[in-house]
Design a protein around this motif. Sequence first.
Motif, mmCIF file in Angstrom:
data_model
loop_
_atom_site.group_PDB
_atom_site.id
_atom_site.type_symbol
_atom_site.label_atom_id
_atom_site.label_comp_id
_atom_site.label_asym_id
_atom_site.label_seq_id
_atom_site.Cartn_x
_atom_site.Cartn_y
_atom_site.Cartn_z
ATOM 1 N N MET A 12 -60.505 23.024 60.311
ATOM 2 C CA MET A 12 -61.522 23.923 60.881
ATOM 3 C C MET A 12 -61.614 25.227 60.110
ATOM 4 O O MET A 12 -62.694 25.744 59.841
ATOM 5 N N MET A 13 -60.441 25.767 59.765
ATOM 6 C CA MET A 13 -60.423 27.049 59.046
ATOM 7 C C MET A 13 -61.071 26.900 57.679
ATOM 8 O O MET A 13 -61.852 27.750 57.261
ATOM 9 N N PHE A 15 -63.335 24.709 56.892
ATOM 10 C CA PHE A 15 -64.762 24.524 57.130
ATOM 11 C C PHE A 15 -65.457 25.878 57.379
ATOM 12 O O PHE A 15 -66.514 26.159 56.828
ATOM 13 N N CYS A 16 -64.803 26.715 58.199
ATOM 14 C CA CYS A 16 -65.381 28.031 58.505
ATOM 15 C C CYS A 16 -65.470 28.884 57.242
ATOM 16 O O CYS A 16 -66.467 29.552 56.996
ATOM 17 N N CYS A 17 -64.380 28.867 56.458
ATOM 18 C CA CYS A 17 -64.378 29.665 55.228
ATOM 19 C C CYS A 17 -65.472 29.172 54.286
ATOM 20 O O CYS A 17 -66.164 29.956 53.653
ATOM 21 N N LEU A 19 -68.225 27.816 55.176
ATOM 22 C CA LEU A 19 -69.500 28.263 55.735
ATOM 23 C C LEU A 19 -69.808 29.691 55.302
ATOM 24 O O LEU A 19 -70.942 30.052 55.002
#
Lengths: 463, 302
Positions: A12-13, A15-17, A19
């Motif tokens: 998730m981290m 993926f967020c980064c 983004l």
Amino acid sequence: MKKFLAIVLGIMMIFCCGLVACDNGEIGGEPVDDLDPETHVKISFMHMWSEHAVVFEDLIDDFEKEHTNIEVEISITPYNQIEQVLQAAYISDTLPNVYTFYTHYMNPLVSSSDGVMAGTLNSLHDEIVDWFIQPDSWEMGNLKGNYYSVPFRVTGELVFYNQTIFEEKGWEAPTTFEEFEALMDAIMADGQYTALAAGGKEDQITYLINAMSLFAAVLDGSVEEPGYQVGRLEPDEDTSISERIYEKVKGWVEQDYFGKGAIAVSKQGAIKEFTSREAAMVFANVNNLGDISSIMPNDEIGAFAIPAPAAIADQVKYVYGGYDGLSYNPGASEDERAASLMLIKYLVSDEVQQILADRTQSIIVNKNVTYHDPTYEAFAEEYKYVGAYSTGIDYMTGTHSAGNNSIMTSYLSGTSGQTAKQIIDLISDNVYADMQDPLINNPPVDWYPRQNPKKDFDQSWLN
Amino acid sequence: MINVKSFQKRANIIGWLLMIPTILGILLFIIYPVVFSFIMSFTNWKFVFVNVDFIGGENYKWLFSDAGSQFWTSVWTSIKFTFISTAIQTFLGFLLAYVLYNMHPKAQAVYKVLIYIPVLLPAAVVSVMWVFIFEPNVGLVDVLLSYIGIDNPPLWLVDDDIALGTVIFVNTWQYLGFTTIVYFIAMNAISRDVLEGATIDGAGRGMLLWRFVLPLTWSSTSINLLLSIMGGLKSFDLFYLFTNGTGDHGLYVVGLFIWRTAYKFKTFCRAVTMSIVLSLIIAAISLTINYVLGKTEDKIDA
């Protein structure tokens, strides 16, 4: 289980980064040529006038007949949701090709998105600005030297007055600020009516401060300053004229010129005072005219913009208002952008604007339009001052200056306990704090120094 | 003969499979937004994902500097609103429930419904109604006050000194029914034998209320306090509707400030930073209250 959770969190981290690192801001320039007639294209058009949906369908049908290679898909979003809907549409990559928003409020769509939501309209401005009854209206949608919105329909608040009462009492609509003040004095001295019902809760009393500040800026030459034109003219150390304006309006509040407790009255409350014949005048929008006339069928209603002092009365008036405007999606293909600009040009053309004036009872922007209803003709004459001496503010405001209207209201109601000078300084400080905030304005902006000394002018209208 | 190990293994697999929708839901709707917000709080994310860069702890630095002081003012406004409304609501709710408890069953049925009606009304309806009631000059409150000779009543929703009190009053009016019903249910669960026994032993109404009803409904007090405090700290709708979303006149609660920071000022990175700090504040307050209430309950049980 712990390992599993750690892996999921890690993914998730990442993926967020990812983004954050990904920008979707590819934009194209302003098209200058019409779409090639051989090229077929489909564009979307979002507007916010559900009450005129049929009129727009007819207009778009005509446009499609005129340009058989362009297909237009219409959608409607209520005006109070349009900002959120457009932002969500941009994020989901479904921003309409052409959409309506507010010419005077383009900042949220332009500055906060670095211009990816609205395309520039500089060439179109040069080409069609002469079509407009108030060319300054374009400046409301000018940000950092670029135009982002074509004014389309006027919206604003005039002073409505009860002509029937005026005739009974021998009062006349004012043509100068001095006459306006004398009129309010005469109504109050008569004792039967409140002079000017105003929804102080929704900042209507501050319109008078805005109006008088504009008149002072025209008289002392500030409006010609480059700093004024980008909305950040350095404040003077001597604030005596502004103080006199604030104190004058506060004096009217204290003497109940706007009605008892006006500072807490809503716009609807003010209109109720007018329609119940407790007030001789009220701030209202042309959209309210139908309701007011239906409640007061035996009274004639007139309207005027706040007139300027005698020295500049023929040059400027003040109307609190702005424009519903048209913008386009700069992220669309070149053909779609070309078709979008053709549609925008069509919607502000003489022919279409005349149809809108006839069928929607709107006050629109084209100077060649004629109004068949004399009341609307008179209203349109006053509405042409919306946007006069407008500035293209080249910075964003945010957290700090958001409370400025509240500060002004607290001063007018006497609850703040501060002097006019303190309030004026506080308001300037708040704006400056926003100008200097690197997240709101990157790079931060500063005051623009005055280039020429202020002109002297007759200040008797401030007494 | 049943193979216990294989049976357990199969049960475990089925258990895990059944948990998948829940786990996915938690990951997608709780863990992901929290992780996303946390990461975004270290960026300059304004609104759309254009030119977004990591800026370290700048947003936290901003929040604890003078420039971010409005957040703390708003937190304080929310805390004042929460604790004053909770205290009034809990006290009045308990008293009303006791009055209801002592009523004839037919009257109980009628009053229960009447008390609960405001809870069912949407905030938009409540705010429109009360804005009309508090409208200067023509509103019901001012008209009633003028009948008793008060011609210059306060500006209920505009005077900075009393606007918060006005919203507390409306909020109490709206949610009092919920608190009352929770207490009423708890009071009905008290054994009549206990109260009758105490009465035979000479306990008066005051003694019954203080020594028996209050301690025996303590779990309801805990529920009411926790729900009211957590709801109060997150309050948004009434403040938004009463001020047209501006938070003017001392009504800038923290929920409204965060919303404006995100959607009006387009500085989402600061809004998520504030949300994270606010979550920590709410968690700290809730845990403290839970601890204190738990200790009190232990004392009562002892």
